[in-house]
Design a protein around this motif. Structure first.
Motif: not given
Length: 530
Positions: A161-166, A316-319, A336-338, A393-396
């Motif tokens: 998760c942190f890797a996705v941000f950085s 895959l499909y949220i955006i 997606l970030s949230a 947010v709920y799903f994540g």
């Protein structure tokens, strides 16, 4: 009982008297955090190269997406191979070799001239390296912890998760400076850190502390002389002790012939002690397929198979779903970030809850899976930016509770236990590969057929519900199977006792008459004497 670790060289195993729940395990947890970031973190961040690859190779989005699909399939499909190699050569060497494969595949991919080259380098070579790196690391981490296993594993798994941000913004900024090829080359060099983390994975050996028995009191001088007499066959009366030892075998009538026999039981009594002190080490099976006979594991494997279908649709499909609702591209990225931020808190929360005692962890996992199914069903009903934001947010959060704990739960006694976790994890991830390969294409076919992104979320929700049904059967299958095994063991013990006892001796028919006759004869004899 205190935990004692034997200090050994860095390349040797750590020997403990029981599971340490810490110690070198904290170093292993840090290594797993970095491995998670450099494997799944890179896979989730690979989307930043999609547009560049489509422009360079003049390919469609679907053909470029097969790079990651092949990579994930190879990673999960070769999980049994990872188990076999780990049991044969150890976790350290396997992870280090996996790091070299991951880095080599990514570096060579930076010089690729077609998308087929990407299929081979990233899809097959790096995919195999991801398998050899991730699975042995999470397996050995579970061996270092017992009471804190759920919490430590959940926190360490937040590395992706942190890797996705950085990584995503860093790679994007680097592409603008040097281009996508040199950026991919830099990522491949960075993934050499997996090899360094693999060198930190010391094997762990649990040896029960031997009980120190109290020394018997010193034997008296006379007893020592008796033992010497038994061994040397000398006469004890020749010793000028001034004491007449009436307990000597030579002085006890009828016992002199029993001396040689008394030595054999002593030898037989000493041999079991010596054998128990150094028991032969059992041979480790490279891949224990006996887990496939465990009904609880079979149900848990089907849970993983169907639940995996629900892991792909939102990311895959949220955006595309948000874009179809009129939400801008920048706001779609925020959604997606949230989701990724919420997943971090979900993993930590699940580890904290499962660390509580006493608690039935399999039931907590079942509740999280049911709530995750509700989140998938809620996506098609969301409207507008804030509606999708709440659902994401709920799903994540719920995804973090399940994704960070479903593999470590194999070590629980409700599934297979820590002894068989290595083999069970390989078979479990192998079964997941089928859903990982079929999930995204299945959702894509439904979207193309219905022209609606909601169908993808509904299909994933259906798979998650089926997974919850099989997860609910894990505990009943385990208790029912154990109960049947206990009954079979009791029946076998009874049969053994009956066979060893044998039938009761039959008395002769004239047994009482013989006794009466003896009594009469003795009575006549006494009368004659009188």
């Amino acid at each position: 009982m205190t935990v004692k670790a034997v200090k050994m060289p860095c390349t040797s195993a750590n020997v403990y008297t029981k599971v340490p729940d810490g110690g070198w395990g904290w170093t292993v947890a840090f290594a797993f955090f970095v491995v998670e970031a450099l494997t799944y973190g890179i896979i989730k961040s690979f989307g930043v190269f999609f547009n560049d690859l489509m422009e360079s190779f003049d390919e469609t989005n679907s053909r470029i997406s097969w790079i990651i699909s092949i990579c994930v399939f190879v990673q999960t499909f070769t999980a049994p191979l990872s188990t076999v190699l780990s049991n044969r050569f150890g976790h350290r060497l396997v992870v280090m070799a996996g790091g070299l494969l991951v880095s080599t595949g990514m570096v060579i991919a930076s010089f690729a001239r077609s998308v087929v080259d990407m299929y081979v380098t990233i899809g097959i070579v790096s995919g195999l390296g991801y398998c050899l790196s991730f699975l042995p690391t999470v397996t050995i981490l579970s061996q270092y912890f017992d009471k804190r296993r759920s919490l430590v594993t959940a926190v360490a798994s937040t590395g992706e998760c942190f890797a996705v941000f950085s990584f995503a913004p860093a790679i994007t900024a680097l592409k603008e400076q040097v281009g996508w090829r040199y950026s991919m080359l830099s990522v491949g060099v960075l993934q050499l850190g997996i090899t360094a983390c693999g060198s930190l994975l010391r094997p762990i050996v649990i040896r029960e502390q031997e009980e120190v028995k109290a020394q018997p009191p010193e034997e008296s001088t006379e007893t020592k002389y008796m033992l010497e007499n038994e061994q040397t066959c000398t006469s004890i009366e020749s010793i000028d002790s001034g004491v007449d030892i009436t307990t000597s075998p030579s002085n006890v009538p009828g016992k002199t012939k029993a001396e040689p026999k008394s030595e054999e039981p002593k030898q037989h009594r000493q041999n079991p002690v010596e054998n128990n002190s150094t028991p032969p080490e059992p041979k480790t099976k490279l891949l224990d397929f006996s887990v496939m006979r465990d009904y609880s594991f079979i149900c848990y494997a089907f849970f993983g198979l169907f639940a995996t279908l629900g892991f792909f649709a939102p990311s895959l499909y949220i955006i595309p779903l948000s874009r179809s609702l009129g939400i801008s591209k920048d706001h779609s990225a925020y959604i997606l970030s949230a989701m990724a931020i919420a997943e971090v808190f979900g993993r930590i929360f699940a580890g904290w809850v499962l660390n509580k005692k006493p608690i039935r962890k399999i039931y907590i996992e079942l509740i999280c899976v049911i709530l995750l199914s509700v989140a998938l069903v809620a996506f098609p009903f969301a409207s507008g930016f804030w509606g999708l934001m709440i659902c994401s947010v709920y799903f994540g959060f719920m995804l973090g509770t399940v994704a960070g704990t479903h593999i470590p739960l194999l070590a629980e006694d409700d599934v297979v236990g820590i002894e068989k976790m290595s083999s069970a994890a390989g078979v479990y991830v192998f079964i997941q590969s089928l859903a990982g390969l079929a999930g995204p294409p299945l959702a894509g076919v439904l979207v193309d057929t219905t022209k609606n992104y909601s169908s993808a979320f509904y299909s994933c929700a259906a798979g998650m519900v089926l997974g919850a049904v099989f997860l609910a059967l894990v505990r009943p299958c385990k208790t029912g199977l154990c109960h049947q095994q206990q009954q079979q063991q009791q029946q076998q013990q009874q049969q053994v006792e009956e066979s060893t006892a044998g039938p009761a001796p039959e008395l002769p028919d004239d047994f009482i008459d013989m006794d009466i006759g003896k009594a009469e004869n003795s009575g006549k004899g006494s009368d004659s004497v009188v």
